[in-house]
Design a protein around this motif. Structure first.
Motif, PDB file in Angstrom:
ATOM      1  N   GLY A  25      23.988  -2.595  52.749  1.00  0.00           N
ATOM      2  CA  GLY A  25      24.050  -2.738  51.297  1.00  0.00           C
ATOM      3  C   GLY A  25      24.722  -1.613  50.540  1.00  0.00           C
ATOM      4  O   GLY A  25      24.670  -1.585  49.299  1.00  0.00           O
ATOM      5  N   TYR A 186      15.656   8.915  50.906  1.00  0.00           N
ATOM      6  CA  TYR A 186      14.853   8.214  49.894  1.00  0.00           C
ATOM      7  C   TYR A 186      14.052   9.163  48.987  1.00  0.00           C
ATOM      8  O   TYR A 186      14.127   9.042  47.753  1.00  0.00           O
ATOM      9  N   GLU A 229      18.699   1.457  58.094  1.00  0.00           N
ATOM     10  CA  GLU A 229      17.418   1.217  57.416  1.00  0.00           C
ATOM     11  C   GLU A 229      17.222   2.180  56.252  1.00  0.00           C
ATOM     12  O   GLU A 229      16.688   1.799  55.200  1.00  0.00           O
ATOM     13  N   LYS A 232      19.328   0.983  53.389  1.00  0.00           N
ATOM     14  CA  LYS A 232      18.659  -0.157  52.741  1.00  0.00           C
ATOM     15  C   LYS A 232      17.579   0.321  51.776  1.00  0.00           C
ATOM     16  O   LYS A 232      17.468  -0.185  50.647  1.00  0.00           O
ATOM     17  N   ARG A 233      16.759   1.272  52.212  1.00  0.00           N
ATOM     18  CA  ARG A 233      15.679   1.789  51.358  1.00  0.00           C
ATOM     19  C   ARG A 233      16.243   2.402  50.081  1.00  0.00           C
ATOM     20  O   ARG A 233      15.735   2.153  48.974  1.00  0.00           O
ATOM     21  N   LYS A 235      19.206   1.882  48.714  1.00  0.00           N
ATOM     22  CA  LYS A 235      19.866   0.880  47.881  1.00  0.00           C
ATOM     23  C   LYS A 235      18.849   0.032  47.122  1.00  0.00           C
ATOM     24  O   LYS A 235      19.067  -0.323  45.949  1.00  0.00           O
ATOM     25  N   THR A 236      17.723  -0.275  47.743  1.00  0.00           N
ATOM     26  CA  THR A 236      16.661  -1.007  47.055  1.00  0.00           C
ATOM     27  C   THR A 236      16.159  -0.225  45.850  1.00  0.00           C
ATOM     28  O   THR A 236      15.938  -0.782  44.771  1.00  0.00           O
ATOM     29  N   LEU A 237      15.988   1.081  46.032  1.00  0.00           N
ATOM     30  CA  LEU A 237      15.543   1.941  44.928  1.00  0.00           C
ATOM     31  C   LEU A 237      16.569   1.931  43.794  1.00  0.00           C
ATOM     32  O   LEU A 237      16.198   1.835  42.616  1.00  0.00           O
ATOM     33  N   LYS A 239      18.701  -0.398  43.067  1.00  0.00           N
ATOM     34  CA  LYS A 239      18.679  -1.707  42.420  1.00  0.00           C
ATOM     35  C   LYS A 239      17.548  -1.768  41.384  1.00  0.00           C
ATOM     36  O   LYS A 239      17.705  -2.331  40.299  1.00  0.00           O
ATOM     37  N   GLU A 240      16.415  -1.192  41.740  1.00  0.00           N
ATOM     38  CA  GLU A 240      15.285  -1.169  40.816  1.00  0.00           C
ATOM     39  C   GLU A 240      15.643  -0.397  39.549  1.00  0.00           C
ATOM     40  O   GLU A 240      15.317  -0.817  38.431  1.00  0.00           O
TER      41      GLU A 240
END
Length: 250
Positions: A25, A186, A229, A232-233, A235-237, A239-240
């Motif tokens: 991502g 992260y 991984e 991904k972590r 990128k998720t943050l 996005k939030e």
């Protein structure tokens, strides 16, 4: 309210790492080789192969060797040749930096490379963190036409340079984007998001590269690969945080 996105650039050192970063991502990649030396220009074959198979933007390191960033005329010519190759292949950007012997930016040479690279975007890489006057350096790079500065706030790790990062970002006022780099995973990304208004982040998220050969091999076979991984972590943050900045349609 302006819709602001937060971007994650993955630093990758080979084709497989580039593919992992895209699948995880990452918004874009910085492609280089020899990360143990701080990154050098990847081979023409690597650049072509990655560009042919990846959909996300690719920014290529332009650095003819490891060591310092004061280059001979011959090395400067190599950098120009590599930039032309990247432009011909349709790369989205290139990453480089040149200093004078006193540590100040060789702004004349940098401006020539920015002009040569157009319409590709240009990033001044982490040699920025060696500049004796970072505030002056930001203004010089804006004037030279760079779009980005890769920096850890003149510290080894970005979280230790947060105060300077925030200060320089405020001073830039959107005229150039700072990309925070240096030991970002992260937890560090969370802190940077909380304490600054930065929107761009750079991470290698490296782990040892697996090998089929034993540790007892007569020469070193070790290298690193990006951790999908962890990308991904992060990128998720991001996005939030992007969703928090997006104005409601209600």
């Amino acid at each position: 309210m302006e819709n602001l996105s937060f971007q994650l650039e993955a630093c990758v050192n080979c084709f497989n790492a580039a593919r992992i970063a895209e699948q995880a991502g990452a918004d874009r990649i910085e492609l280089c080789e020899n990360l143990h030396a701080g990154g050098t220009t990847p081979s023409a074959g690597t650049i072509k192969q990655v560009k042919a198979h990846l959909q996300i933007p690719m920014y290529v390191m332009i650095r003819p060797r490891g060591g310092d960033f004061c280059y001979t005329e011959e090395e400067f010519a190599i950098m120009q040749t590599d930039i032309k190759l990247c432009k011909n292949l349709g790369c989205e950007g290139v990453v480089f930096g040149i200093l004078k012997q006193n540590g100040e930016i060789d702004i004349d040479r940098c401006r020539k490379l920015v002009e040569l690279a157009w319409p590709m975007e240009t990033t001044f890489h982490r040699v920025f963190d060696l500049c004796p006057d970072p505030h002056r350096a930001v203004e010089e790079l804006i004037d030279a036409g760079f779009q980005y500065i890769l920096t850890s706030g003149q510290q080894v790790k970005a979280v230790d340079g947060i105060d300077l990062l925030a200060q320089l970002d405020e001073m830039a006022r959107g005229r150039i984007q700072l990309i925070a780099a240096g030991g970002i995973r992260y937890p560090q990304l969370q802190e940077l998001l909380t304490r600054t208004h930065l929107r761009y982040f750079h991470s290698g998220a490296s782990v040892p590269m697996p090998t089929a050969f034993p540790e007892s091999a007569p020469f070193a076979l070790s290298d690193i690969l990006i951790n999908g991984e962890e990308i991904k972590r992060m990128k998720t943050l991001l996005k939030e945080y992007t969703q928090k900045q997006t104005p409601s349609s209600e």
